[in-house]
Scaffold this motif. Structure first.
Motif, short mmCIF file in Angstrom:
data_model
loop_
_atom_site.label_atom_id
_atom_site.label_comp_id
_atom_site.label_asym_id
_atom_site.label_seq_id
_atom_site.Cartn_x
_atom_site.Cartn_y
_atom_site.Cartn_z
N GLY A 287 27.80 -11.01 24.08
CA GLY A 287 28.58 -9.98 23.40
C GLY A 287 28.50 -10.03 21.89
N LYS A 290 23.21 -8.83 20.36
CA LYS A 290 21.79 -9.10 20.17
C LYS A 290 20.94 -7.86 20.42
CE LYS A 290 21.86 -12.57 23.06
NZ LYS A 290 23.31 -12.64 23.28
N THR A 291 21.43 -7.00 21.35
CA THR A 291 20.61 -5.84 21.71
C THR A 291 20.33 -4.95 20.51
OG1 THR A 291 21.76 -5.90 23.82
CG2 THR A 291 20.42 -3.97 23.38
N ARG A 439 37.29 -8.22 19.02
CA ARG A 439 37.07 -8.69 20.39
C ARG A 439 38.28 -9.49 20.85
NH1 ARG A 439 31.55 -8.46 21.48
NH2 ARG A 439 31.36 -6.22 21.27
P1 ADP Z 1 24.67 -9.49 23.74
O1 ADP Z 1 24.50 -10.29 22.50
O2 ADP Z 1 25.45 -10.21 24.77
O3 ADP Z 1 23.37 -8.93 24.24
P2 ADP Z 1 25.25 -6.76 23.32
O4 ADP Z 1 24.11 -6.48 22.44
O5 ADP Z 1 25.19 -6.30 24.72
O6 ADP Z 1 25.58 -8.28 23.29
O7 ADP Z 1 26.55 -6.18 22.59
C1 ADP Z 1 27.78 -6.21 23.22
C2 ADP Z 1 28.59 -4.99 22.81
O8 ADP Z 1 28.95 -5.07 21.46
C3 ADP Z 1 27.81 -3.72 22.97
O9 ADP Z 1 28.67 -2.78 23.57
C4 ADP Z 1 27.48 -3.32 21.54
O10 ADP Z 1 27.39 -1.93 21.39
C5 ADP Z 1 28.62 -3.87 20.76
N1 ADP Z 1 28.31 -4.25 19.38
C6 ADP Z 1 27.17 -4.83 18.93
N2 ADP Z 1 27.23 -5.05 17.60
C7 ADP Z 1 28.43 -4.59 17.19
C8 ADP Z 1 29.07 -4.53 15.90
N3 ADP Z 1 28.49 -4.98 14.79
N4 ADP Z 1 30.32 -4.01 15.87
C9 ADP Z 1 30.91 -3.55 16.98
N5 ADP Z 1 30.36 -3.57 18.21
C10 ADP Z 1 29.13 -4.09 18.33
#
Ligand code: ADP
Ligand code: MG
Length: 682
Positions: A287, A290-291, A439
């Protein structure tokens, strides 16, 4: 000075050809080998106060003989000698088997030093060794060597004593004098000597400190030299992208990047724009976002005129990534395709054609992505998510096809600091150590399996609020061998329990890709409220409305895996919960459940996991990258590792190291280790 590295062990008095052969099976062939063949443990003969000794512990105590010893024979050669002794304020009994000759050496009111196993209930010591006389501080600790064949520990001690006497003085000093002084280390000779023949446990500590540092420093010098060399020599591609256009994309995101995301994006972009071939690990908790970092880097690659590939371990995850990427690039003219085993026949052929013609910008899929018939027009960046499996072999395959892409590994299983330095020593590491704002912490509870009714009531309350739940089981079907709840049973139990009030889905690895997709779709569209699953949902699955995670037999999972599973909830705006069902029998198991309830931080958990399971187990098997040290311990000597890492860095980047006479020995070791040979470039 004789070169001990070249001198065969037979040069040592008392070691003949036959012994040399036995020693060679222990990895000892030269004089230096035997001098540096250290004990794997020490017998501790330090005096103990009986008040502090636990039942069945091995101890050494000093006492005075009280009353006549009594000797009894039984069988032909068996005997039992018993005597009493005052040890401090205790009157204890000592029993020696099959050593009748001790009887005449024991005299009333005289001192004896007894080593043996303490039976607290009977106040009795079963003797393994007696020293007739007061305790002799010279022999507090005795070295125990690991030996093979006919060689005994006593012989080993003798061989080593001879080796030291004959050749010890010629042992080469490695560390430059300033370092020895700076860290107040003993000399190499002294340290070697003490490790073999410790005078006291304090000396031993200092000697150990020397070799811990030496081992870490040599190790760090080698991997860092390799990394430096690779950086300077490995020809990769240079990606030229327009930063303004890239920044526009970043600005267009629905949220601002966190500081940590910004930092790692810059680290990666810097790598992309140099001719150096990127080999970078991106670690960040579940969360941490990283994506979106991956998306930004892929976009930079596309702007540079290259294609990007995103490789994931499961098809579910591949589909999710395609979905998220398509969302992020909605307003952009970027073609994103999924290549999975369910893409077949003509569709697949067309897709591969498009890929080869460069019509596809980003391809997402499992391992199959880089295999035989898959060809790219211009592959610039490969990102792998949640796996360590993409290695040297895959790179070779790509290179043979004419590609030398930059590579980024993403993982949500944070690697403990120690292992990040060691196992991934030749990789650059970027870390997202910050969560997007707002979060909520996932509240975690530990419950016994018998409390399942209360747990299900709790789940139901969440369902009534419109939320959804995961229930995770370790196995698919009942196994006679292991008594664990299985997904199929739990699925039917819950279906029965909720009796049509809620829909219960079932997900496991034996479903076909289509079936899996179907179940996942039903769950993400809330047609199914409860998803019973094996650990296939572990990585990457994203259903923000799910707020409940129940894990059966939680003690069977490692901390990092539990944390991964827990990360499936807490992805939306609602407060989320994780319930660990576990009846751990061991203290270690209880400890692990407790830690899970106390922290939500993946890094803390991975450190704990390493501490509780040890580095060998951490990856489930011995990983080739994890080095073995003779004296040092990566977990417990972590601070020394950090220091050595910094020192190695400074040395390699200093002029002196490469020319100064003080560094000659270290320099030689680095140059001779082969790390600077071209063939080490994968
Ligand atoms: P992971 O690192 O587990 O792959 P994800 O990339 O799936 O995490 O991101 C988790 C969630 O957080 C997604 O819904 C994404 O859109 C959201 N997210 C990512 N970066 C931010 C940010 N800077 N601020 C708010 N939400 C974010
Ligand atoms: Mg992810």
């Amino acid at each position: 000075m004789s070169n001990l590295k070249k001198l065969p062990v037979t040069e040592i008095k008392g070691i003949g050809e036959e012994t040399a052969i036995a020693l060679s099976t222990m990895g000892i062939s030269t004089v230096e080998d035997i001098l540096l063949y250290f004990p794997y443990r020490y017998e501790d003969f330090r005096l103990r106060d009986l008040a502090d000794v636990k039942h069945e512990e091995k101890i050494t105590v000093e006492g005075e003989v009280h009353g006549e010893p009594s000797l009894m024979y039984y069988g032909r050669k068996k005997s039992r000698l018993t005597f009493r002794a005052y040890v401090g304020r205790y009157l204890v009994k000592a029993v020696c088997f099959n050593r009748p000759y001790y009887k005449d050496k024991l005299h009333i009111n005289e001192s004896v030093t007894i080593t043996g196993k303490w039976d607290q209930h009977r106040q009795t010591i079963t003797v393994s060794e007696i020293h007739f006389g007061p305790f002799n501080r010279q022999q507090e600790v005795e070295p125990i060597y690991s030996v093979k064949g006919n060689v005994t520990v006593k012989q080993m001690r003798r061989f080593i004593a001879s080796a030291i006497k004959q050749f010890g003085n010629s042992l080469e000093e490695l560390l430059p004098f300033e370092l020895v002084k700076k860290y107040k280390l003993p000399s190499r000779f002294e340290a070697m000597n003490v490790l073999h023949f410790p005078q006291s446990s304090n000396y031993l500590k200092q000697a150990r400190r020397y070799f811990v540092y030496e081992e870490f420093l040599l190790f760090q010098l080698k991997i860092q030299a390799l990394r430096k060399y690779k950086r300077e020599h490995s020809k990769g591609i240079t990606q030229h992208f327009n930063s303004d256009v890239l920044n526009e994309f970043i600005e267009s995101l629905p949220f601002p990047l966190t500081n940590a995301q910004n930092r790692v994006v810059n680290e990666i972009l810097r790598d992309l724009s140099t001719p150096y071939r990127m080999n970078r690990l991106l670690q960040g908790d579940v969360g941490s976002g990283k994506t979106v970092v991956a998306a930004i880097c892929l976009y930079a690659t596309i702007l540079s005129g290259f294609q990007g590939a995103l490789m994931v371990p499961t098809e579910i995850l591949a589909e999710q990534h395609v979905h998220s990427l398509k969302g992020l690039f909605q307003q952009y003219d970027i073609s994103i395709e999924l290549l999975s085993s369910s893409v077949k026949g003509k569709k697949r052929r067309l897709l591969l054609e498009d890929l080869q013609e460069g019509k596809i910008n980003i391809i997402v899929g499992t391992h199959a992505l880089i295999q035989d018939d898959v060809n790219f027009a211009k592959l610039g960046l490969v990102i792998t998510d949640e796996q360590h499996r993409f290695g040297v072999e895959q790179r070779r395959v790509l290179r043979e096809k004419g590609f030398n892409p930059d590579v980024l590994f993403m993982t949500a299983t944070p690697i403990p600091r120690t292992l990040a330095i060691t196992a991934f020593g030749e990789m650059d590491v970027s870390t997202i150590d910050e969560m997007p704002a707002g979060r909520k912490v996932i509240e975690t509870y530990w419950a016994k399996h018998q409390m399942i009714d209360r747990v299900l009531a709790f789940v139901e309350k969440e369902l009534q609020l419109g939320r959804q739940a995961y229930v995770i089981c370790p196995l698919i079907e009942e196994s006679e061998k292991i008594d664990v709840q299985n997904a199929i049973d739990v699925h039917s139990m819950l279906t029965h329990f909720y009796n049509g009030r809620w829909q219960v889905g079932l997900m496991h690895g034996r479903l076909t890709a289509d079936e899996k997709e179907d179940v996942m779709r039903q769950f993400s569209e809330n047609e199914v409220q409860i998803l019973v699953s094996t650990t296939v949902v572990e990585v990457g699955v994203n259903v923000p409305n799910a707020t409940m995670m129940v894990i059966y037999d939680a003690e069977r999972f490692g901390l990092s895996q539990l944390h991964q599973l827990r990360g499936r909830v807490g992805r939306g705006e609602h407060q989320s919960y994780c319930i660990l069902l576990a009846d751990p029998k061991s203290e270690n198991g209880k400890e692990r459940m407790k830690i899970m309830t106390e922290t939500n931080d993946g890094f803390t958990l991975s450190e704990k996991d390493l501490e509780l399971r040890g580095p060998g187990d951490f990856f489930g098997r011995k990983q080739s990258g994890v080095p073995e040290f003779k004296v040092a311990d990566m977990v417990h000597d972590y601070r020394a590792l950090e220091v050595a890492r910094q020192d190695a860095y400074n040395m390699l980047h200093s002029e002196e190291f490469w020319v100064d006479v003080n560094y000659e020995t270290l320099r030689k070791i680095v140059l001779e280790s082969g790390v600077l040979d071209g063939d080490k470039l994968d």
